[in-house]
Structure formats: structure tokens, C-alpha cells
Design a protein around this motif. Structure first.
Motif, PDB file in Angstrom:
ATOM      1  N   THR A 121     -10.217   4.554  25.267  1.00  0.00           N
ATOM      2  CA  THR A 121      -9.813   3.157  25.494  1.00  0.00           C
ATOM      3  C   THR A 121      -8.297   3.061  25.533  1.00  0.00           C
ATOM      4  N   ASP A 122      -7.811   2.301  26.468  1.00  0.00           N
ATOM      5  CA  ASP A 122      -6.368   2.096  26.624  1.00  0.00           C
ATOM      6  C   ASP A 122      -6.039   0.686  26.144  1.00  0.00           C
ATOM      7  N   THR A 123      -6.039   0.512  24.818  1.00  0.00           N
ATOM      8  CA  THR A 123      -5.895  -0.810  24.206  1.00  0.00           C
ATOM      9  C   THR A 123      -4.484  -0.996  23.664  1.00  0.00           C
ATOM     10  N   GLU A 124      -3.899  -2.147  23.933  1.00  0.00           N
ATOM     11  CA  GLU A 124      -2.592  -2.484  23.389  1.00  0.00           C
ATOM     12  C   GLU A 124      -2.736  -3.599  22.360  1.00  0.00           C
ATOM     13  N   LEU A 125      -1.843  -3.600  21.391  1.00  0.00           N
ATOM     14  CA  LEU A 125      -1.842  -4.670  20.399  1.00  0.00           C
ATOM     15  C   LEU A 125      -1.485  -5.996  21.058  1.00  0.00           C
ATOM     16  N   PRO A 126      -2.117  -7.103  20.638  1.00  0.00           N
ATOM     17  CA  PRO A 126      -1.650  -8.417  21.100  1.00  0.00           C
ATOM     18  C   PRO A 126      -0.182  -8.604  20.735  1.00  0.00           C
ATOM     19  N   ASP A 127       0.553  -9.346  21.561  1.00  0.00           N
ATOM     20  CA  ASP A 127       1.998  -9.499  21.341  1.00  0.00           C
ATOM     21  C   ASP A 127       2.307 -10.023  19.944  1.00  0.00           C
ATOM     22  N   TRP A 128       1.534 -11.040  19.471  1.00  0.00           N
ATOM     23  CA  TRP A 128       1.845 -11.636  18.178  1.00  0.00           C
ATOM     24  C   TRP A 128       1.666 -10.629  17.053  1.00  0.00           C
ATOM     25  N   TYR A 129       0.678  -9.714  17.191  1.00  0.00           N
ATOM     26  CA  TYR A 129       0.432  -8.723  16.138  1.00  0.00           C
ATOM     27  C   TYR A 129       1.470  -7.605  16.217  1.00  0.00           C
ATOM     28  N   PRO A 175       0.828  -1.202   0.000  1.00  0.00           N
ATOM     29  CA  PRO A 175       0.000   0.000   0.000  1.00  0.00           C
ATOM     30  C   PRO A 175       0.867   1.258   0.000  1.00  0.00           C
ATOM     31  N   GLU A 176       0.267   2.365  -0.406  1.00  0.00           N
ATOM     32  CA  GLU A 176       0.990   3.637  -0.350  1.00  0.00           C
ATOM     33  C   GLU A 176       1.237   4.045   1.093  1.00  0.00           C
ATOM     34  N   THR A 177       0.252   3.828   1.951  1.00  0.00           N
ATOM     35  CA  THR A 177       0.422   4.042   3.383  1.00  0.00           C
ATOM     36  C   THR A 177      -0.356   2.966   4.125  1.00  0.00           C
ATOM     37  N   ALA A 178       0.106   2.626   5.330  1.00  0.00           N
ATOM     38  CA  ALA A 178      -0.582   1.667   6.185  1.00  0.00           C
ATOM     39  C   ALA A 178      -0.602   2.218   7.605  1.00  0.00           C
ATOM     40  N   THR A 179      -1.758   2.137   8.248  1.00  0.00           N
ATOM     41  CA  THR A 179      -1.928   2.666   9.604  1.00  0.00           C
ATOM     42  C   THR A 179      -2.409   1.556  10.518  1.00  0.00           C
ATOM     43  N   VAL A 180      -1.673   1.303  11.585  1.00  0.00           N
ATOM     44  CA  VAL A 180      -2.078   0.315  12.585  1.00  0.00           C
ATOM     45  C   VAL A 180      -2.876   1.030  13.673  1.00  0.00           C
ATOM     46  N   PHE A 181      -3.983   0.427  14.089  1.00  0.00           N
ATOM     47  CA  PHE A 181      -4.818   1.031  15.137  1.00  0.00           C
ATOM     48  C   PHE A 181      -5.061   0.020  16.250  1.00  0.00           C
ATOM     49  N   ALA A 182      -5.395   0.546  17.414  1.00  0.00           N
ATOM     50  CA  ALA A 182      -5.743  -0.280  18.572  1.00  0.00           C
ATOM     51  C   ALA A 182      -6.728   0.510  19.425  1.00  0.00           C
ATOM     52  N   GLY A 183      -7.863  -0.088  19.721  1.00  0.00           N
ATOM     53  CA  GLY A 183      -8.870   0.589  20.521  1.00  0.00           C
ATOM     54  C   GLY A 183      -9.757   1.482  19.675  1.00  0.00           C
ATOM     55  N   LEU A 184     -10.974   1.694  20.170  1.00  0.00           N
ATOM     56  CA  LEU A 184     -11.954   2.451  19.401  1.00  0.00           C
ATOM     57  C   LEU A 184     -11.649   3.937  19.355  1.00  0.00           C
ATOM     58  N   ASP A 185     -11.360   4.540  20.512  1.00  0.00           N
ATOM     59  CA  ASP A 185     -11.131   5.988  20.562  1.00  0.00           C
ATOM     60  C   ASP A 185     -10.186   6.312  21.705  1.00  0.00           C
ATOM     61  N   GLY A 186     -10.026   7.598  21.977  1.00  0.00           N
ATOM     62  CA  GLY A 186      -9.082   8.032  23.000  1.00  0.00           C
ATOM     63  C   GLY A 186      -9.447   7.615  24.411  1.00  0.00           C
ATOM     64  N   PRO A 233       5.532   2.835  14.258  1.00  0.00           N
ATOM     65  CA  PRO A 233       4.938   3.874  15.100  1.00  0.00           C
ATOM     66  C   PRO A 233       3.864   3.307  16.026  1.00  0.00           C
ATOM     67  N   GLU A 234       3.629   3.994  17.139  1.00  0.00           N
ATOM     68  CA  GLU A 234       2.579   3.593  18.060  1.00  0.00           C
ATOM     69  C   GLU A 234       1.226   3.613  17.339  1.00  0.00           C
ATOM     70  N   PRO A 235       0.385   2.615  17.579  1.00  0.00           N
ATOM     71  CA  PRO A 235      -0.932   2.618  16.928  1.00  0.00           C
ATOM     72  C   PRO A 235      -1.786   3.782  17.413  1.00  0.00           C
ATOM     73  N   ILE A 236      -2.679   4.239  16.558  1.00  0.00           N
ATOM     74  CA  ILE A 236      -3.642   5.264  16.938  1.00  0.00           C
ATOM     75  C   ILE A 236      -4.999   4.595  17.112  1.00  0.00           C
ATOM     76  N   SER A 237      -5.990   5.346  17.548  1.00  0.00           N
ATOM     77  CA  SER A 237      -7.317   4.761  17.731  1.00  0.00           C
ATOM     78  C   SER A 237      -8.002   4.576  16.384  1.00  0.00           C
ATOM     79  N   PHE A 238      -8.976   3.680  16.340  1.00  0.00           N
ATOM     80  CA  PHE A 238      -9.727   3.432  15.118  1.00  0.00           C
ATOM     81  C   PHE A 238     -10.461   4.701  14.676  1.00  0.00           C
ATOM     82  N   SER A 239     -11.095   5.405  15.616  1.00  0.00           N
ATOM     83  CA  SER A 239     -11.836   6.630  15.282  1.00  0.00           C
ATOM     84  C   SER A 239     -10.926   7.664  14.647  1.00  0.00           C
ATOM     85  N   ALA A 240      -9.717   7.829  15.216  1.00  0.00           N
ATOM     86  CA  ALA A 240      -8.776   8.798  14.646  1.00  0.00           C
ATOM     87  C   ALA A 240      -8.318   8.364  13.265  1.00  0.00           C
ATOM     88  N   ALA A 241      -8.077   7.069  13.089  1.00  0.00           N
ATOM     89  CA  ALA A 241      -7.609   6.567  11.792  1.00  0.00           C
ATOM     90  C   ALA A 241      -8.663   6.798  10.716  1.00  0.00           C
TER      91      ALA A 241
END
Length: 385
Positions: free
Chosen positions: A17-25, A4-15, A32-40
Motif C-alpha cells: 500500500t502506498d499510503t500517506e499520512l493526512p496533512d493534519w496528522y 513513551p520510551e519509543t513511538a512509531t508512526v505508521f501509514a498503510g497496512l503493508d508494503g 521519520p517517514e512512517p512505516i507500514s502497520f505490519s512492519a511496526a
């Protein structure tokens, strides 16, 4: 797949939620640190329409037409007006029947559903994670949305198969939005697509109630999660002994329609993960196919990939149909030799007989697949009603 031209990883719905990526992912998606889904979602390009004109070559005048409108990115229009020569605002010029559906139109209602729907008492919005990929200047977008805890765990594996949906849209007239059931195997990073029927909304006509749409689709994914482990267990009990078959593991995938480079990668993975290189169960054969498609497919996300995915899924969910397809393809290869009683023709008949014996041996085990699939389809219909 094409990068892709750009790819954005997200975790959690919005600001909130304090969601972390599963270790395997997190291991697979370092950066870069993931952003929230709403922000993405709100960072994705938007689309509006604007008038179009054509140039009269005889008078050198521009004439406006109401039959077409240009689909453009509004913030880039401003950048162009300010002299930014790199800003490309135009996506598409459709007819006046085109309906624009922007990302917030689709995924805003999903946010509402994810705040209310739960898994083990936890809102889905607190356990969601995934990736958003942009192509063609952001006019084409694909995303994987998964839910930590909505999973299948196979014996002997520390990492789960995590369930979710893959979704996307474009502004080019192909599809306004699509979504289907999806899973990713944390053990090998393979992606399993089309685990539910693909739902597609075109760029024509009224936009439906997306909130109800998402509720129904997530219900389907939960049903698949309940049954996927049983499908895998059944598939592991169905083995093909390639020493008794007239084709190799690589040729098995080729007969199913995989391009040579994919067939070779799939066969290599299947043989590496099988108990023996010649006795391989249907789950391992399916996993080989998803490995090749996940890591080596050279096309783009869309129709060309979808066809391969359906074939790969049949190995797991429809083993009888898979064997029948291989048999037909093998028989078609024999036809140019003719039926003249030659040694080659006799060998071909024996080869077909060996495939038919395999199909007959599988019949009893295959019946349970059909019963399980029929029951799952019936529950799908109940969930969508």
C-alpha cells in the motif's frame, strides 16, 4: 500523558500500500517517514516463557519450580548470553495459569480484516494510519489506529474528526489486550476515547477468535461515526449559563472530579472556544475536557486516564447525568456547613435551586440524547451478535 520510551508512526497496512499520512496528522507527527502497520507490529517485542528457579540460602543451590515461569523477550535472552549487559529480557513472573498473547496473535487477524473491509470501495488497509507507543521496555504497548475517510466533519472546520480504535496490551498480568472506539479531532489534536465499550481479554484462559472480534469492533466504530455528528449537534444546543450558576467553569470541572490542574486547563480551553466566556455549550465543555486530558494529563495510559475519559464523555453523551453529578458534588460541599438556618445555609439552598432549574430546563433536550443512545446501543448488540 507520560512520554513513551519509543513511538512509531505508521501509514498503510503493508508494503503493497502506498499510503500517506493526512496533512493534519503529518503536521502533528513530524519526524521519520512512517512505516507500514505490519512492519511496526513485527518490530514489537515478543514474549516466551522459560523455567524459573529459586535459591536455597542454606545450601546455596538453585531449585527449579514448575509453579511459575518467567515471561521473557527471546531476542534479548540471546543478547544477554552474548554479554550485552544492557539487554533486559525479563518482563514478568506469573503463575502457571498465565496465557501469553503476542502482538502478531492479536493484530495478525486484524490485518486480514483490513484487507477485506472497505470504506467507499477502498480497503481499510489502504487508508489506515496512526501511532504505536512503547513503555516498560516494550512490555506495555498502546496504539491509535485511524482510517482516513471514516470521519465526522463539523461546519466551519477544515480538518475532520477521524474515527478508529485505540488498542494495546502488556506482558505484566494487567490485561493481555484491550480495544475501544477512538477518534482524533484534527482541528485541535484532541483525542476522544472510549467511544465504544472497552473490550478486554485477560492473560488467563483460552484465546478467542480475534478475527471475529475485530470484525465486530470495527462495525461498532462505523456505527458511532454515523451518529457522532448528531450527538455533537445536540450537545451544541445545550448551553450552561455560568452567570446563573453558583460555580465557575473551573469549578464545574472540579465538581466532576477533575484534578485542579486539569480543571484549570479544561476551563481555559472551553472559555476560549465559546461564543462568550459565561455561556458555554456541552460540546465545547466536552472539548475542553478532552483538550486537558490529551495535552496535559500527567499520569499514564490505563485505569487512571480511563476514569477521566468516562467523565469527559458523559458531558457529551449524557448531559443530564453530568448535571446531576455536579449537583450532588456541590451539595456534598455544603453539608459541612450544617442546616442551622444560617445565612450560609440559605445561600447554599438557593444555589442548589439554581442548579435544579438548569436541570429542569435541559430535560426536554436531554430526552433526545437518551433515545439516540438507546438506539445506538441496540445497533451495537446487533453488530456483536
Amino acid at each position: 500523558m507520560k512520554d513513551p520510551e519509543t513511538a512509531t508512526v505508521f501509514a498503510g497496512l503493508d508494503g503493497r500500500t502506498d499510503t500517506e499520512l493526512p496533512d493534519w496528522y503529518a503536521e502533528q507527527h513530524g519526524g521519520p517517514e512512517p512505516i507500514s502497520f505490519s512492519a511496526a507490529i513485527r518490530n514489537l517485542p515478543q514474549a516466551v516463557d522459560t523455567a524459573v528457579a529459586y535459591r536455597n540460602p542454606y545450601s546455596d543451590e538453585w531449585v527449579e519450580t514448575e509453579r511459575f515461569n518467567a515471561i521473557v523477550e527471546p531476542s534479548r535472552l540471546q543478547a544477554e548470553a552474548d554479554g550485552d549487559t544492557e539487554a533486559e529480557s525479563l518482563f514478568h513472573i506469573p503463575t502457571d495459569s498465565y496465557s501469553i498473547i503476542n502482538p502478531v496473535d492479536v493484530y495478525g487477524p486484524l490485518e486480514e480484516v483490513l484487507r477485506e473491509e472497505t470504506i467507499d470501495g477502498t480497503p481499510l488497509g489502504e487508508v489506515m494510519f496512526g501511532e504505536i507507543r512503547r513503555y516498560r521496555g516494550g512490555g506495555e504497548v498502546h496504539m491509535d489506529i485511524m482510517f482516513d475517510g471514516l470521519e465526522v466533519r463539523l461546519p466551519g472546520r477544515s480538518d475532520p474528526i477521524t474515527m478508529g480504535v485505540t488498542s494495546g496490551y502488556d506482558f505484566f498480568g494487567e490485561h493481555a489486550v484491550y480495544v475501544e472506539g477512538f477518534a482524533q479531532d484534527g482541528y485541535c489534536s484532541n483525542t476522544m476515547r472510549s467511544l465504544t465499550d472497552k473490550e478486554v481479554i485477560k492473560h488467563v484462559g483460552d484465546v478467542r477468535n480475534f478475527r471475529t472480534w475485530w470484525e465486530e469492533l470495527l462495525a461498532q466504530v462505523e456505527l458511532v461515526a454515523d451518529d457522532l455528528l448528531e450527538f455533537i449537534r445536540d450537545a451544541k444546543n445545550i448551553e450552561l449559563d455560568f452567570s446563573d450558576l453558583p460555580f465557575t467553569v473551573t469549578e464545574f470541572y472540579s465538581l466532576l472530579g477533575f484534578a485542579d490542574y486539569l480543571a484549570e486547563r479544561a476551563a481555559s480551553d472551553a472559555k476560549a472556544n465559546a461564543a462568550t466566556p459565561v455561556e458555554i455549550d456541552m460540546w465545547t465543555l466536552h472539548s475542553g475536557a478532552t483538550y486537558a486530558l490529551t495535552h496535559f494529563f500527567q499520569g499514564k495510559e490505563g485505569a487512571s486516564l480511563d476514569g477521566y475519559v468516562r467523565t469527559a464523555n458523559d458531558i457529551l453523551f449524557n448531559p443530564e447525568g453530568t448535571i446531576e453529578r455536579v449537583e450532588r458534588a456541590y451539595e456534598e460541599q455544603l453539608e459541612p456547613d450544617g442546616d442551622d438556618g444560617s445565612q450560609a445555609s440559605l445561600a447554599g439552598e438557593r444555589a442548589l435551586a439554581s442548579i435544579e432549574r438548569v436541570s429542569d430546563d435541559l430535560q426536554e433536550k436531554v430526552d433526545q440524547f437518551e433515545e439516540r443512545e438507546d438506539a445506538l446501543r441496540e445497533r451495537f448488540q446487533e453488530a456483536m451478535s
